[in-house]
Design a protein around this motif. Sequence first.
Motif, PDB file in Angstrom:
ATOM      1  N   GLU A 125      18.785  26.894 -80.096  1.00  0.00           N
ATOM      2  CA  GLU A 125      18.619  25.942 -81.199  1.00  0.00           C
ATOM      3  C   GLU A 125      17.312  25.158 -81.073  1.00  0.00           C
ATOM      4  OE1 GLU A 125      21.145  22.043 -82.847  1.00  0.00           O
ATOM      5  OE2 GLU A 125      21.454  22.844 -80.829  1.00  0.00           O
TER       6      GLU A 125
ATOM      7  N   CYS B 179      25.034  25.398 -82.330  1.00  0.00           N
ATOM      8  CA  CYS B 179      25.503  24.265 -81.545  1.00  0.00           C
ATOM      9  C   CYS B 179      26.997  24.030 -81.717  1.00  0.00           C
ATOM     10  CB  CYS B 179      24.686  23.019 -81.903  1.00  0.00           C
ATOM     11  SG  CYS B 179      24.911  21.644 -80.732  1.00  0.00           S
ATOM     12  N   TYR B 180      27.370  22.869 -82.243  1.00  0.00           N
ATOM     13  CA  TYR B 180      28.755  22.424 -82.284  1.00  0.00           C
ATOM     14  C   TYR B 180      29.640  23.299 -83.171  1.00  0.00           C
ATOM     15  CZ  TYR B 180      32.647  19.135 -82.657  1.00  0.00           C
ATOM     16  OH  TYR B 180      33.893  18.554 -82.610  1.00  0.00           O
TER      17      TYR B 180
ATOM     18  N   ASN C 172      25.847  32.199 -80.790  1.00  0.00           N
ATOM     19  CA  ASN C 172      25.709  30.746 -80.851  1.00  0.00           C
ATOM     20  C   ASN C 172      24.378  30.329 -80.248  1.00  0.00           C
ATOM     21  OD1 ASN C 172      26.496  27.936 -79.075  1.00  0.00           O
ATOM     22  ND2 ASN C 172      26.943  27.941 -81.249  1.00  0.00           N
TER      23      ASN C 172
ATOM     24  N   THR D  85      22.315  27.058 -79.171  1.00  0.00           N
ATOM     25  CA  THR D  85      22.577  25.641 -78.930  1.00  0.00           C
ATOM     26  C   THR D  85      21.534  25.040 -77.998  1.00  0.00           C
ATOM     27  OG1 THR D  85      24.312  24.060 -78.308  1.00  0.00           O
ATOM     28  CG2 THR D  85      24.104  26.012 -76.941  1.00  0.00           C
ATOM     29  N   ASN D  86      21.354  23.739 -78.139  1.00  0.00           N
ATOM     30  CA  ASN D  86      20.468  22.985 -77.248  1.00  0.00           C
ATOM     31  C   ASN D  86      21.303  21.871 -76.627  1.00  0.00           C
ATOM     32  OD1 ASN D  86      18.485  21.606 -75.907  1.00  0.00           O
ATOM     33  ND2 ASN D  86      17.407  20.909 -77.733  1.00  0.00           N
ATOM     34  N   ASP D  87      21.859  22.132 -75.463  1.00  0.00           N
ATOM     35  CA  ASP D  87      22.699  21.150 -74.789  1.00  0.00           C
ATOM     36  C   ASP D  87      21.920  20.328 -73.771  1.00  0.00           C
ATOM     37  OD1 ASP D  87      24.978  21.645 -76.210  1.00  0.00           O
ATOM     38  OD2 ASP D  87      25.801  23.100 -74.800  1.00  0.00           O
TER      39      ASP D  87
ATOM     40  N   HIS E 299      31.790  23.165 -73.861  1.00  0.00           N
ATOM     41  CA  HIS E 299      31.235  23.913 -74.994  1.00  0.00           C
ATOM     42  C   HIS E 299      31.392  25.421 -74.783  1.00  0.00           C
ATOM     43  CE1 HIS E 299      27.698  24.002 -78.103  1.00  0.00           C
ATOM     44  NE2 HIS E 299      28.800  24.541 -78.564  1.00  0.00           N
TER      45      HIS E 299
ATOM     46  N   ALA F 123      21.534  29.064 -74.780  1.00  0.00           N
ATOM     47  CA  ALA F 123      21.606  27.611 -74.670  1.00  0.00           C
ATOM     48  C   ALA F 123      20.434  27.082 -73.863  1.00  0.00           C
ATOM     49  CB  ALA F 123      22.921  27.191 -74.004  1.00  0.00           C
TER      50      ALA F 123
END
Length: 512
Positions: A239, A373-374, A401, A403-405, A417, A436
């Motif tokens: 992300e 993400c979410y 997916n 995501t940037n956690d 997650h 991620a």
Amino acid sequence: MELWPLAWIAPLPWLYLIREESLPGRRPYLALWGAGTVFWLLVIHWIRLPHPALYVGWVAMSAYLGVYLPAFVGLSRVAVHHIGAPLIVVAPVVWTGLEFIRGHLLGGFLMGALAHTQYRWLQLIQISDLGGAYAVTFLLMLAAACLVQLVPWRGRHSAAALATLVMALSGTLLYGSYRLGALDVSQRPPDATVALIQGDIHADWKADEGKVRRIFDQYVRLSQQATRISSPDLIVWPETMYPYPLMDLEQDFALPEDSLYTAEQVHEVQRAAVRELGVLARGLDAALLLGIEARQYTSEGLERFNSALLVDHTGQITERYDKMHLVMFGEYIPFARYAPWLQRFSPIGSGLATGGVPRSFEVNGVHFVPNICYESVLPHLVRRQVTELSRSGHTPDVIVNLTNDAWFWGSSELDMHLVCSVFRAVECRKPVLIAANTGLSASIDGDGEIVKRAERQTTAALVTEVRLDGRRSWYLQNGDLLAGTCGVACIALAVVGSWHVLRQRREAAGRR
């Protein structure tokens, strides 16, 4: 997660309270709410990490989630003591119904679901393709209720509880064994080879122009590393990890009044991004799926999207998915359109716009459905994306997916997650890939097994071979029938309980 066996007995104190004729203490429901709030303060402590203003959100969210414990005890007591329903029916129905409500109310929050404690027990979680992760939650609470009923109460104990427990567990494990043995793809050639690129980029680097190029360079280097390991069909960046915005310009677009750029400068940024993406994809000789910010300039002004962009191996931009479910306070502030000053309480500044439809990206005959993400936390959203695309003739084969956690600094949020995607894989019977930033990137097969996983807060070029799963999913076809029915039952019990309280008050007033 190592304490997963405790989930089978953790509900026992609440179930004993439900059985009692009256609750102890002067304000028992307030005490239950306090206990629930403290629990959630510990579990979701990571909410406070991205921005100092989110300490308020952390406390408020914990206080809200804490309500579900007294609601569980209260609604269950209505069913047991005023309707006469058996505890082994009431407890799983009410707990599952409240989880369903929690998954939809105020945008939905399903991290920390009871089922998630069992994600490593593959044989058990296969029932998720029947009723979603909610089915595993139902089973856990049913088992706890059966254990409570085995203890004598009012001089009686329930032999039926033991039979129910044995049948439920044996049936679940038999079904799990059958589903796990129904498909063996290990000896089959891979349908696609995918490289999941995990950088180790601090969340605030994107706001520092001096570090933006370092983000790009790190991800290019890791992508090149992946091509030396294998010849991937698709390379996935997390992300927003392509650090420059993609401009989408209507012919008669208008610049915002506070724009720092001229129309020609906007055009030049667009041309430069398209050129760079083309050169990158051709140099890697692979399709690229990139997390990117898309800026759409229209005659009415500017809209910003959190997007996933597909660039084919020839360098052509082919598809874009805009995130459909935004996170409150993280990606938008309620009512900020009418009070712009509220945006300073968001860690990302001005709010994002919502995408309207899911997308299926085809790479070498394999269809990938991205979410961002979410979105992977919400089973009904992922199911909706898959079923809508299937009805339109673009049936997805793989869920991805992005995501940037990094916002959560390697905390337990990363694990929570990841676990959500384990259940999305079983529910949909499709492999799930996660790219991620800072972790946890992973490849999960249709059984929910984590085939490969990168470590947290490290860089990785995770190359995985994807084999498609052709099994059908009852949950995918029929949705939240189990959990939705339980949710309706909770609402009905709330009505009955309210009527009972009002009647007691009227009777008390009459006696006075």
